[in-house]
Design an enzyme around this catalytic site. Sequence first.
Site, short mmCIF file in Angstrom:
data_model
loop_
_atom_site.label_atom_id
_atom_site.label_comp_id
_atom_site.label_asym_id
_atom_site.label_seq_id
_atom_site.Cartn_x
_atom_site.Cartn_y
_atom_site.Cartn_z
N GLU A 2 14.77 -14.88 -0.17
CA GLU A 2 15.24 -16.07 0.90
C GLU A 2 14.44 -17.32 0.50
O GLU A 2 14.96 -18.24 0.80
CB GLU A 2 15.16 -15.57 2.40
CG GLU A 2 16.23 -14.46 2.51
CD GLU A 2 15.99 -13.96 3.86
OE1 GLU A 2 15.07 -14.49 4.75
OE2 GLU A 2 16.77 -13.26 4.37
N ASP B 193 0.79 -1.14 0.00
CA ASP B 193 -0.10 0.03 0.04
C ASP B 193 0.84 1.18 0.04
O ASP B 193 1.84 1.19 0.80
CB ASP B 193 -0.94 0.04 1.43
CG ASP B 193 -1.83 1.14 1.28
OD1 ASP B 193 -2.69 1.27 0.32
OD2 ASP B 193 -1.94 1.91 2.46
#
Length: 544
Positions: A256, A206
């Site tokens: 990751e 957002d």
Amino acid sequence: MTEQATRPADDWWRSAVVYQVYPRSFADADGDGTGDVNGIRARLPYLAELGVDAIWISPWYPSPLLDGGYDVSDYRDINPEFGTLADADALIAEAHALGLRILIDLVPNHCSWEHPWFKAALAAGKGSPERELFWFRDGVDGRPPTNWPATFGGGAWQQIDDGQWYLHMFDISQPDWNWDHPKVIEEFDSILRFWFDRGIDGFRIDVADSMAKDATLPDVPLKDGRPTQDKYVGNPFYDQPGVHAIHQRWRAIADEYAGTPQGPRVFVAEAWLSPPERLAKYVRSNELHSAFNFDALRAAWDAKDLREVIDRSTGSLWAVGAPATWVLSNHDTIRHRTRYGRALSDALAGAGVVPTDLALGLRRARAAALLELALPGGAYIYQGDELGLPEVEDLPEEVLDDPVWERSGHTSRGRDGCRVPIPWSGTEPPYGFGPGEGQPWLPQPADWAPLTATAQTDDPDSHLTLYKAALRIRRDHSDLGEGRLTWDEDAPADVLSFTRGTFRCITNLGTVPTPLPPHDELLLTSAAVADGQLPPDTTAWLTV
């Protein structure tokens, strides 16, 4: 072999069609009038049958709901009105079993004034470590620290009892985080991993261009005598250079997970930035994966304007190795059926109720849907757009919930008109939104019976049937999704026509029919085609 075909499966997001769910208004499982997680779970088969690749769920966190959930009081839980973490876990697992990915909202610019850290900051007093997590400042001669405007109306600073002011770029109930503080940075690292570890596939960020602020707190220029809200280059609270370090840190966290069976986690940016070259900086290879294309949403229904937007958007994004991502509507904008049926300037200004030709809007919405889904890259569908829902422009004032209504001094009705709950079945409200006859949190129009999902399912000419057919063809045709396009320069000036391998899309934005070009097969049209003539406000998909 097409470019799309050579991409690894982990790059699913480069061509994905994502369906936005606004939880309060999607489906209500427990009959309290508010949509919930279990309501979404019950409708997962509908979304799988529709043919989308992923679901983006607007904020489902605990919240006072003073801004529709974008005022978050706890980033690691589910709003009790929507369900529980166990419900969310079940939703993620069930969606994955159906082949659907899950994206959720992240609201990093601000939290709710009910967040424990902000409540602690209010209690701690001036100069406390707790206040350093937010933007608390002394005023200047009794005035706010700056002249910055709030997006929802009024000024961006709110004074508290001890005389200090706190920054809120949106509503007074949404204090801005101080992203210069390492504790805030570390907290959001932890939030990302919390949800990634629960199995979500990514986040929609957002206001992705707003977290970094110019700590010298300069005033903004005046425009028509008032502080400007324009996102000019150098704006002290939008598109600051420091925001890119935040995104680079998040990209490293997402990467990751690349070696997990589920694959890498991804981000999509909400950043209302023009020209596209500014937006492209957010989707460089070490930052966010994709970004909404709001220039296309704001473009007029005009061949020249749309082609310029498509060319500039794709060119700037391809230059940094990112796909384009197209969007026609969302929870913050007037539904495009209504927007295309009235003057664009009035629609974007939110200037009250203006004459709307919904039949014209529907024809253009159908044509725009096929144009959007034929363009290179990804696409977003806002809930109910596949049903052809219009904006609800006549909600009673007493039910308006958007903070824009109050903050604007009742001069702007806000965004509630696009957030009215979805009609699923039946001939009168609540149209199967929830069990029983209890009415939803926003009232539905009495004339929506023909627009329900059930009413449209077996209608070969319905808006829903068009979307299903388009999404099936898009998934099956090797030249659609990610890739490139070539404009057909022999097309008339008011016609958009392009080819992608053996696929051709032609959209007539003019006022008279235009001949269809030679083709092998007519795959799909947004309106009936007779005598080889494509009517105005119509799109056709062809093979050549």
